[in-house]
Motif scaffolding. Sequence first.
Motif, PDB file in Angstrom:
ATOM      1  N   VAL B 171       0.943  -1.115   0.090  1.00  0.00           N
ATOM      2  CA  VAL B 171       0.103  -0.031  -0.012  1.00  0.00           C
ATOM      3  C   VAL B 171       0.858   1.194   0.074  1.00  0.00           C
ATOM      4  O   VAL B 171       2.101   1.109   0.218  1.00  0.00           O
ATOM      5  CB  VAL B 171      -0.965   0.207   1.289  1.00  0.00           C
ATOM      6  N   GLY B 172       0.407   2.328  -0.380  1.00  0.00           N
ATOM      7  CA  GLY B 172       0.999   3.561  -0.297  1.00  0.00           C
ATOM      8  C   GLY B 172       1.850   3.843  -1.639  1.00  0.00           C
ATOM      9  O   GLY B 172       2.136   2.804  -2.393  1.00  0.00           O
ATOM     10  N   GLY B 173       2.136   5.090  -2.017  1.00  0.00           N
ATOM     11  CA  GLY B 173       2.716   5.423  -3.310  1.00  0.00           C
ATOM     12  C   GLY B 173       1.720   5.586  -4.396  1.00  0.00           C
ATOM     13  O   GLY B 173       0.352   5.864  -4.128  1.00  0.00           O
ATOM     14  N   ILE B 174       2.180   5.433  -5.565  1.00  0.00           N
ATOM     15  CA  ILE B 174       1.323   5.589  -6.749  1.00  0.00           C
ATOM     16  C   ILE B 174       0.806   4.428  -7.310  1.00  0.00           C
ATOM     17  O   ILE B 174       1.524   3.446  -7.515  1.00  0.00           O
ATOM     18  CB  ILE B 174       2.335   6.518  -7.897  1.00  0.00           C
ATOM     19  N   ASP B 175      -0.430   4.315  -7.707  1.00  0.00           N
ATOM     20  CA  ASP B 175      -0.856   3.316  -8.541  1.00  0.00           C
ATOM     21  C   ASP B 175      -0.040   2.960  -9.872  1.00  0.00           C
ATOM     22  O   ASP B 175       0.162   4.087 -10.539  1.00  0.00           O
ATOM     23  CB  ASP B 175      -2.490   3.698  -8.784  1.00  0.00           C
ATOM     24  N   VAL B 176       0.214   1.665  -9.866  1.00  0.00           N
ATOM     25  CA  VAL B 176       1.131   1.416 -11.036  1.00  0.00           C
ATOM     26  C   VAL B 176       0.580   1.709 -12.296  1.00  0.00           C
ATOM     27  O   VAL B 176       1.383   1.965 -13.256  1.00  0.00           O
ATOM     28  CB  VAL B 176       1.710  -0.189 -11.047  1.00  0.00           C
ATOM     29  N   SER B 177      -0.760   1.676 -12.619  1.00  0.00           N
ATOM     30  CA  SER B 177      -1.162   2.276 -13.957  1.00  0.00           C
ATOM     31  C   SER B 177      -1.374   3.672 -14.220  1.00  0.00           C
ATOM     32  O   SER B 177      -1.466   4.009 -15.208  1.00  0.00           O
ATOM     33  CB  SER B 177      -2.606   1.452 -14.097  1.00  0.00           C
ATOM     34  N   ASP B 178      -0.935   4.357 -13.014  1.00  0.00           N
ATOM     35  CA  ASP B 178      -0.724   5.640 -13.204  1.00  0.00           C
ATOM     36  C   ASP B 178       0.502   6.540 -13.189  1.00  0.00           C
ATOM     37  O   ASP B 178       0.733   7.566 -13.707  1.00  0.00           O
ATOM     38  CB  ASP B 178      -1.667   6.410 -11.949  1.00  0.00           C
ATOM     39  N   ILE B 179       1.612   5.736 -12.928  1.00  0.00           N
ATOM     40  CA  ILE B 179       2.769   6.163 -12.765  1.00  0.00           C
ATOM     41  C   ILE B 179       3.405   6.656 -14.253  1.00  0.00           C
ATOM     42  O   ILE B 179       3.275   5.922 -15.014  1.00  0.00           O
ATOM     43  CB  ILE B 179       3.521   5.236 -11.816  1.00  0.00           C
ATOM     44  N   GLU B 180       4.218   7.527 -13.966  1.00  0.00           N
ATOM     45  CA  GLU B 180       5.032   7.840 -15.268  1.00  0.00           C
ATOM     46  C   GLU B 180       6.118   6.969 -15.167  1.00  0.00           C
ATOM     47  O   GLU B 180       7.004   7.064 -14.025  1.00  0.00           O
ATOM     48  CB  GLU B 180       5.596   9.429 -15.059  1.00  0.00           C
ATOM     49  N   ILE B 181       6.589   6.568 -16.338  1.00  0.00           N
ATOM     50  CA  ILE B 181       7.853   5.735 -16.413  1.00  0.00           C
ATOM     51  C   ILE B 181       9.083   6.556 -17.012  1.00  0.00           C
ATOM     52  O   ILE B 181       8.954   6.767 -18.133  1.00  0.00           O
ATOM     53  CB  ILE B 181       7.723   4.496 -17.288  1.00  0.00           C
ATOM     54  N   ASN B 182       9.937   6.688 -16.186  1.00  0.00           N
ATOM     55  CA  ASN B 182      11.371   7.186 -16.701  1.00  0.00           C
ATOM     56  C   ASN B 182      12.245   6.065 -17.001  1.00  0.00           C
ATOM     57  O   ASN B 182      12.469   5.289 -15.893  1.00  0.00           O
ATOM     58  CB  ASN B 182      11.795   8.194 -15.758  1.00  0.00           C
ATOM     59  N   THR B 183      12.982   6.182 -18.270  1.00  0.00           N
ATOM     60  CA  THR B 183      14.023   5.163 -18.281  1.00  0.00           C
ATOM     61  C   THR B 183      15.372   5.696 -18.330  1.00  0.00           C
ATOM     62  O   THR B 183      15.665   7.031 -18.665  1.00  0.00           O
ATOM     63  CB  THR B 183      13.720   4.373 -19.610  1.00  0.00           C
ATOM     64  N   PRO B 184      16.488   5.172 -17.962  1.00  0.00           N
ATOM     65  CA  PRO B 184      16.378   3.676 -17.560  1.00  0.00           C
ATOM     66  C   PRO B 184      15.679   3.662 -16.072  1.00  0.00           C
ATOM     67  O   PRO B 184      16.065   4.752 -15.622  1.00  0.00           O
ATOM     68  CB  PRO B 184      17.733   3.338 -17.502  1.00  0.00           C
ATOM     69  N   PHE B 185      15.178   2.590 -15.702  1.00  0.00           N
ATOM     70  CA  PHE B 185      14.762   2.553 -14.289  1.00  0.00           C
ATOM     71  C   PHE B 185      15.396   1.288 -13.586  1.00  0.00           C
ATOM     72  O   PHE B 185      15.899   0.594 -14.445  1.00  0.00           O
ATOM     73  CB  PHE B 185      13.262   2.403 -14.368  1.00  0.00           C
ATOM     74  N   ALA B 186      15.282   1.379 -12.347  1.00  0.00           N
ATOM     75  CA  ALA B 186      15.484   0.273 -11.503  1.00  0.00           C
ATOM     76  C   ALA B 186      14.414   0.027 -10.743  1.00  0.00           C
ATOM     77  O   ALA B 186      13.837   0.956  -9.696  1.00  0.00           O
ATOM     78  CB  ALA B 186      16.824   0.370 -10.598  1.00  0.00           C
TER      79      ALA B 186
END
Lengths: 236, 236
Positions: B171-186
Amino acid sequence: MIESVNNEKIKYYAKLNQKKYRDEAKLFIVEGEHLVEEAKKRNLVEVIYSLEPLDGAIRVSEQVMSKLSALSTIPKVLAVVRMPEKREIKGNVLLLDDIQDPGNLGTIIRSAVAFGIDTIVASYNTVDFYNLKTIRSSEGMLFYVNLLKGDIEEFILNNKDKYTIYNTNVVGGIDVSDIEINTPFALIMGNEGAGVSARIQKLAHKNVYIPMNSKCESLNVAMATSIILYEFSKRR
Amino acid sequence: MIESVNNEKIKYYAKLNQKKYRDEAKLFIVEGEHLVEEAKKRNLVEVIYSLEPLDGAIRVSEQVMSKLSALSTIPKVLAVVRMPEKREIKGNVLLLDDIQDPGNLGTIIRSAVAFGIDTIVASYNTVDFYNLKTIRSSEGMLFYVNLLKGDIEEFILNNKDKYTIYNTNVVGGIDVSDIEINTPFALIMGNEGAGVSARIQKLAHKNVYIPMNSKCESLNVAMATSIILYEFSKRR
């Protein structure tokens, strides 16, 4: 305190580690505190056995516990639990065509509850819902979904006017992130090696697939189920 | 044909079923046709042993095969394989904080390849990449990703300017379907019971979670990894 492995009740319950006796008695065993708690919440507990003094439990010796337990390391507590009553189907359905691996079945049950499936209908050749490994990997979620064994073909033929039937395939069909979700739906997932059998595939209304890197031939069936149910839950 | 389990090579290779010897020799065993084929494609095969005559393989007796095999049912063919060379990290990374279960690690590897991860960095306490169960549940995909063991905290501290670090939490944080993806990511995934350790969580740039039914406390870690990597792959 029960100390003898020859106690009649203990001998009877120990047989529940075999599917045949589970089906006959409509009882099964859950091991460990977490699963016993989940069974208690659902009022399904027949009896609790514990190594240490515990409210509402019968104390047993280590020998008795190891007679009842199917684990190599015996738990502190286990319970004999009644199989949940089968209910009428009233929501979205997951159809499992011959899932073999008990761990896969358990994690599929866990994800199905997470993403709002009401009923799982598994083919007769699917591994037992009440297999110890299935129960463990479901993390107790098997108490929160209507679990039925049945003929998938028959289910589809009887429900294809009421339900949108989605078949899954490694390739072909519609990208799962583009598909329109009509509820109630029934999603078909297939055997680990063979996938969904051809005669069942043919009965589906729509085919979905998960786009992936070409190096990878397919996903584990529990992963694929989780991703598709997640997508479906997001967009309905 | 090798018939004796006392053959020096066989005795040496049989030890590869223990991690200590695998690490020393930088060799491991893969069992069954599919995995042997994958190893051949990557030119990593040291030697192939087969029960039946087979091109490029040394024939062995059932006794020898069962000395080499860690399975209860011996395979028809197995290979001694070199561990793939570690490469420089050049794409998206999955960070594993103490994954315990070899089956989970294997399916995580499989999904990581499916969704375009370049490198997996696993903490030193994570189960061995070359554990037989891990190899099997990776379905040979362990040959297609750069597998490193290392200190995750150190990785993050050294790379936080170059990489966007995503932590996962139930719980907590941002819903994975709303998050902005910056690459490269870890992406950091945590231990089955304890999740991501607090000191590592603190180092992340963003927290993501998967929305789910309140009856379900959490997903299996391999399911959660698959869903998040799927989402990330879709939207970058």
